[in-house]
Design a protein around this motif. Structure first.
Motif, PDB file in Angstrom:
ATOM      1  N   ASN A 150      -1.118   9.992   5.411  1.00 39.59           N
ATOM      2  CA  ASN A 150      -0.112  10.305   4.406  1.00 39.59           C
ATOM      3  C   ASN A 150      -0.458   9.583   3.110  1.00 39.59           C
ATOM      4  N   PRO A 151      -0.676  10.309   2.003  1.00 40.55           N
ATOM      5  CA  PRO A 151      -1.042   9.649   0.744  1.00 40.55           C
ATOM      6  C   PRO A 151       0.056   8.771   0.163  1.00 40.55           C
ATOM      7  N   GLY A 152       1.277   8.900   0.683  1.00 43.44           N
ATOM      8  CA  GLY A 152       2.347   8.013   0.239  1.00 43.44           C
ATOM      9  C   GLY A 152       3.103   8.477  -0.978  1.00 43.44           C
ATOM     10  N   TYR A 153       2.899   9.720  -1.400  1.00 41.40           N
ATOM     11  CA  TYR A 153       3.639  10.233  -2.541  1.00 41.40           C
ATOM     12  C   TYR A 153       3.845  11.736  -2.385  1.00 41.40           C
ATOM     13  N   SER A 154       4.824  12.247  -3.096  1.00 37.65           N
ATOM     14  CA  SER A 154       5.029  13.696  -3.196  1.00 37.65           C
ATOM     15  C   SER A 154       5.753  13.956  -4.516  1.00 37.65           C
ATOM     16  N   LEU A 206      -2.369  10.622  -8.733  1.00 33.49           N
ATOM     17  CA  LEU A 206      -1.895  11.810  -8.036  1.00 33.49           C
ATOM     18  C   LEU A 206      -3.009  12.847  -8.019  1.00 33.49           C
ATOM     19  N   ASN A 207      -3.284  13.398  -6.834  1.00 31.95           N
ATOM     20  CA  ASN A 207      -4.402  14.336  -6.694  1.00 31.95           C
ATOM     21  C   ASN A 207      -3.904  15.617  -6.031  1.00 31.95           C
ATOM     22  N   SER A 209       0.850  -1.194   0.000  1.00 29.34           N
ATOM     23  CA  SER A 209       0.000   0.000   0.000  1.00 29.34           C
ATOM     24  C   SER A 209       0.883   1.240   0.000  1.00 29.34           C
ATOM     25  N   LEU A 210       0.286   2.348  -0.407  1.00 29.39           N
ATOM     26  CA  LEU A 210       0.981   3.636  -0.421  1.00 29.39           C
ATOM     27  C   LEU A 210       0.607   4.424   0.817  1.00 29.39           C
ATOM     28  N   HIS A 221       8.507  11.049  -5.249  1.00 32.25           N
ATOM     29  CA  HIS A 221       8.811  10.246  -4.062  1.00 32.25           C
ATOM     30  C   HIS A 221       7.628   9.325  -3.762  1.00 32.25           C
ATOM     31  N   LEU A 222       7.916   8.046  -3.551  1.00 33.55           N
ATOM     32  CA  LEU A 222       6.895   7.069  -3.192  1.00 33.55           C
ATOM     33  C   LEU A 222       7.261   6.425  -1.861  1.00 33.55           C
TER      34      LEU A 222
END
Length: 336
Positions: free
Chosen positions: A69-73, A219-220, A63-64, A98-99
């Protein structure tokens, strides 16, 4: 005698423990509506090849991030050249994605699994995760095919992916429109045993199986605006000092007939190290030099200059450092 018997018992226990392995040919599929998954998914558990009360659950789904934390940037950096830096025609965009991946069960997952196994009519003495060789990842997005060929064991993993100009802008645009362009493929290799015919006899044979999963990533930017950072590297910076024109007319003027040479040191102080350029003026040299430092220096900080005069008798006079501020044409002539 007692000690001898104890050693024998411990040896037997050790042998039986080592021989106990997941039976990859015997498993149950348990609905996982409340176990690290959504409705409709299932968790597969395997029985032990020696003890039917021992069970092994497949590794957790990847999972992300987590609930907070959505798990990405996504970091987007842009640079537009300017005259002060000598690269007015230059423009580039770079980006780093970043993941943050997680591969662990929730705290209540094993407790819930035990209850579900019992509801199926089986006894549970122990429940542990299926032993694995490791996992590998593959990032799929347009022209990106980033893969890790070596398997490694991990429960949490952070990945940074550098994107070129074109893909950086495409991904940024997709985040603004909530479009799905990126997927993460995860392969996990688990190991156990399976009963097979060997020379006409049933034997436990070691075996590995590969579990694959694909995670779509949307990505949102509107939902998680803090995970998107755009930096214009040329903004709010008054570039200068990358190129200086340095003049010395002492030898053309002829005001100092005993002068043999003028040595010039020009220093820019940076956080990492001082950048120093050295020049020499004499009767046979040019009276004008162009000095390029290859780095943009903020105009609000001065640079330093030091002059050393050498006469024809070899006597050297070194002057103290002095500051210059905002001068891109530096005239060091000593006029009379």
């Amino acid at each position: 005698m007692f000690r001898f018997l104890l050693i024998i018992l411990l040896s037997i226990f050790a042998i039986s423990s080592v021989s106990a392995k997941p039976n990859l040919g015997s498993y149950l599929d348990i609905a996982s509506s409340d176990i690290n998954g959504s409705d409709g998914e299932k968790v597969r558990i395997y029985s032990d090849n020696k003890n039917s009360k021992k069970w092994y659950v497949t590794p957790a789904k990847t999972s992300l991030g987590d609930k907070l934390n959505p798990g990405y940037s996504l970091d987007l950096m842009r640079y537009k050249g300017r005259k002060g830096t000598g690269d007015a025609e230059k423009f580039w965009v770079k980006s780093v994605l970043h993941l943050e991946l997680q591969k662990t069960y929730e705290k209540k997952a094993f407790s819930n699994l035990r209850k579900k196994i019992k509801k199926e009519g089986y006894k549970v003495l122990s429940l542990k995760e299926l032993p694995s060789v490791g996992s590998r990842l593959r990032i799929l997005m347009g022209g990106i095919d980033g893969s890790w060929s070596n398997y490694s064991k991990w429960s949490g993993k952070s990945i940074a992916i550098s994107l070129d100009d074109n893909m950086a802008q495409i991904l940024w645009g997709s985040a603004e429109k909530q479009q799905h362009l990126l997927s993460i493929e995860v392969q996990t290799v688990v190991k156990g045993v399976r009963k097979k015919k060997v020379d006409g006899k049933d034997k436990w044979v070691k075996e590995e199986i590969t579990l694959s999963e694909t995670i779509p990533l949307e990505l949102n930017a509107s939902q998680s605006p803090d995970r998107f950072r755009r930096t214009d590297l040329d903004a709010n910076i008054d570039f200068g000092y990358t190129g200086l024109e340095v003049f010395c007319f002492d030898f053309l003027e002829g005001n100092y007939p005993e002068l043999y040479a003028v040595l010039v040191d020009i220093k820019f102080e940076t956080e990492e190290r001082d950048l120093i350029k050295q020049l020499r003026f004499d009767m046979d040299s040019e009276y004008r030099y162009r000095v390029d430092f290859g780095i943009a220096k903020s105009m609000d900080k001065p640079y330093k200059v030091r002059l050393t005069y050498i006469d024809k008798d070899g006597e050297k006079i070194e002057m103290p450092w002095f500051k210059k501020h905002g001068e891109l044409m530096l005239d060091l002539t000593r006029y009379k």
